[in-house]
Design a protein around this motif. Structure first.
Motif, PDB file in Angstrom:
ATOM      1  N   ASP A  46      14.379 -21.502 -69.606  1.00  0.00           N
ATOM      2  CA  ASP A  46      12.943 -21.236 -69.144  1.00  0.00           C
ATOM      3  C   ASP A  46      12.575 -19.882 -69.664  1.00  0.00           C
ATOM      4  O   ASP A  46      12.984 -18.961 -69.388  1.00  0.00           O
ATOM      5  N   LEU A  47      11.415 -19.777 -70.388  1.00  0.00           N
ATOM      6  CA  LEU A  47      11.057 -18.787 -71.138  1.00  0.00           C
ATOM      7  C   LEU A  47       9.669 -18.196 -70.847  1.00  0.00           C
ATOM      8  O   LEU A  47       8.741 -18.985 -70.170  1.00  0.00           O
ATOM      9  N   ALA A  48       9.671 -16.873 -70.376  1.00  0.00           N
ATOM     10  CA  ALA A  48       8.476 -16.196 -69.701  1.00  0.00           C
ATOM     11  C   ALA A  48       8.045 -15.117 -71.046  1.00  0.00           C
ATOM     12  O   ALA A  48       8.633 -14.431 -71.644  1.00  0.00           O
ATOM     13  N   GLU A  49       6.639 -15.518 -71.264  1.00  0.00           N
ATOM     14  CA  GLU A  49       5.788 -14.570 -72.438  1.00  0.00           C
ATOM     15  C   GLU A  49       5.644 -13.081 -71.750  1.00  0.00           C
ATOM     16  O   GLU A  49       5.254 -12.922 -70.735  1.00  0.00           O
ATOM     17  N   VAL A  50       6.085 -12.169 -72.547  1.00  0.00           N
ATOM     18  CA  VAL A  50       5.950 -10.764 -72.275  1.00  0.00           C
ATOM     19  C   VAL A  50       5.636 -10.040 -73.448  1.00  0.00           C
ATOM     20  O   VAL A  50       5.875 -10.299 -74.440  1.00  0.00           O
ATOM     21  N   VAL A 209       8.430  -5.528 -69.450  1.00  0.00           N
ATOM     22  CA  VAL A 209       8.704  -6.646 -68.275  1.00  0.00           C
ATOM     23  C   VAL A 209       7.830  -6.451 -66.951  1.00  0.00           C
ATOM     24  O   VAL A 209       8.317  -5.547 -66.526  1.00  0.00           O
ATOM     25  N   LEU A 213       9.763 -10.180 -63.012  1.00  0.00           N
ATOM     26  CA  LEU A 213      10.453 -10.685 -63.495  1.00  0.00           C
ATOM     27  C   LEU A 213      11.826 -10.169 -64.039  1.00  0.00           C
ATOM     28  O   LEU A 213      12.561 -10.547 -64.533  1.00  0.00           O
ATOM     29  N   ARG A 216      15.484 -11.145 -62.992  1.00  0.00           N
ATOM     30  CA  ARG A 216      15.758 -12.335 -63.525  1.00  0.00           C
ATOM     31  C   ARG A 216      16.328 -12.128 -64.816  1.00  0.00           C
ATOM     32  O   ARG A 216      17.064 -13.070 -65.549  1.00  0.00           O
ATOM     33  N   ALA A 274       9.155 -14.222 -75.806  1.00  0.00           N
ATOM     34  CA  ALA A 274       9.513 -15.171 -74.624  1.00  0.00           C
ATOM     35  C   ALA A 274      10.802 -14.995 -74.433  1.00  0.00           C
ATOM     36  O   ALA A 274      11.672 -15.174 -75.105  1.00  0.00           O
ATOM     37  N   GLU A 276      14.319 -15.562 -71.888  1.00  0.00           N
ATOM     38  CA  GLU A 276      14.943 -16.360 -71.077  1.00  0.00           C
ATOM     39  C   GLU A 276      15.128 -15.971 -69.577  1.00  0.00           C
ATOM     40  O   GLU A 276      15.520 -14.785 -69.417  1.00  0.00           O
ATOM     41  N   ALA A 277      14.339 -16.695 -68.749  1.00  0.00           N
ATOM     42  CA  ALA A 277      14.359 -16.467 -67.475  1.00  0.00           C
ATOM     43  C   ALA A 277      14.706 -17.490 -66.582  1.00  0.00           C
ATOM     44  O   ALA A 277      14.223 -17.651 -65.659  1.00  0.00           O
ATOM     45  N   ARG A 280      15.034 -24.824 -66.908  1.00  0.00           N
ATOM     46  CA  ARG A 280      14.264 -25.959 -66.241  1.00  0.00           C
ATOM     47  C   ARG A 280      14.660 -27.088 -66.965  1.00  0.00           C
ATOM     48  O   ARG A 280      15.257 -27.090 -67.851  1.00  0.00           O
TER      49      ARG A 280
END
Length: 345
Positions: A46-50, A209, A213, A216, A274, A276-277, A280
């Motif tokens: 699961d990738l989160a944009e930062v 970040v 987040l 994680r 992006a 990895e957090a 999913r």
């Protein structure tokens, strides 16, 4: 009349065949052949944009050590410098005057020491000849030692002033590229004022970040970096988190990412990352099943009966293992074909 019968006979035979209720023979339809892949939901990162910035692991700061006026700045943003290289000059007129005064004092002390030595030499000679008593010689020796001590003190003070004056030369603390050097020449500067910022060490991507987040993040997590100069649209570079900085400032924390082949020329560029957090459920396929044409990506979707294939546009995201994640355009259970698959009997 006979000719008319010959013409109508075939027509009657055709009409009788249509009325018999038996379907006409249809040739078998071709079956699409080629390498196939069935999509199955699976656990994916699961990738989160930062936001992120290309920088270096360390930033060397060249600062003023004395107050004065910046009379020369020999570098600008983008200049390459070596460790110890003079990059700026700060002058203080008071130091110049003090250095001149200390020089004059040292010259006077040197003259006094020379005079005391000459007196000592004369009295020592006359003492040997019996003209002067031992007390006179002792007095002359003491005066000579005092003059020499005053000369040493004056020279030390002169050296201290010169050393302070020499601190006006601002040197590069490390080899690298000048990132910031925006103090105008002629500006008044104070001790500790930043004159130039110099990159030091290998280039990295530094993540900014949000604190929600931060918990994680983990060392070694995969990071996808996009927006680098020279990258094609939609292209990403994959790196790994190598350092997570402790503490939170203004609701954010920092982490460093190494990316293979990152050029030092990109230092200072803002990019998107992006990170990895977690994991999913998603769909992933080998990259060879995706074809790019005219800036769009397509896969060949096979029909349920396996006899037809159609190009379907999809959105994808590259994964570290050589696969791509299907973000839209396909569903679990769909069967796709490798590009250029053919049809067979």
């Amino acid at each position: 009349m006979r000719a008319h019968l010959l013409l109508t006979a075939p027509l009657a035979l055709a009409l009788s065949a249509c009325g018999s209720g038996e379907p006409a023979a249809v040739p078998p339809q071709a079956v699409v052949t080629g390498e196939r892949f069935t999509l199955r939901p699976q656990q994916l990162p699961d990738l989160a944009e930062v936001p992120a910035t290309v920088t270096t692991r360390d930033m060397a700061e060249a600062r003023a050590r004395i107050p004065g006026v910046l009379t020369a700045l020999n570098v600008h943003a983008g200049s390459r410098v070596s460790a110890g290289q003079p990059i700026a000059l700060i002058t203080d007129s008071r130091l110049t005057q003090e250095a001149a005064a200390q020089g004059a004092g040292a010259a006077a002390a040197e003259a006094q020491a020379a005079r005391a030595k000459a007196d000592l030499d004369r009295i020592r000679f006359l003492h040997r000849e019996g003209v002067y008593a031992q007390a006179k010689l002792d007095e002359a020796q003491a005066a000579s030692r005092a003059a020499n001590a005053m000369l040493a003190a004056a020279r030390a003070q002169q050296g201290a002033v010169k050393a302070v004056e020499g601190q006006g030369v601002v040197r590069a603390p490390a080899a690298g590229t000048v990132l910031v050097a925006d103090v105008p020449e002629g500006s008044a500067v104070a001790p500790g004022m930043l004159i130039a910022t110099i990159t030091a060490g290998p280039p990295i991507v530094r993540l900014d970040v949000p604190e929600g987040l931060a918990a994680r993040l983990r060392a070694g997590a995969e990071v996808h970096v996009s927006g680098l100069a020279g990258q094609a649209a939609g292209e990403t570079a994959i790196g790994r988190i190598v350092r997570i900085y402790p503490g939170v400032s203004d609701g954010r924390t920092r982490a460093d990412v190494t990316v293979s082949g990152l050029s030092p020329e990109l230092v200072g560029q803002r990019v998107a990352a992006a990170v990895e957090a977690g994991a999913r459920e998603g769909l992933a396929v080998p990259a060879r099943f995706v074809e790019q044409r005219f800036g769009l990506r397509f896969v060949r979707l096979l029909s349920a009966d396996g006899k037809r294939a159609a190009d379907v546009p999809v959105e994808v995201r590259p994964l570290a293992d050589g696969r791509v994640e299907i973000l839209s355009g396909l569903h679990g259970g769909d069967m796709i074909l490798a590009p250029h698959a053919g049809a067979g009997k």
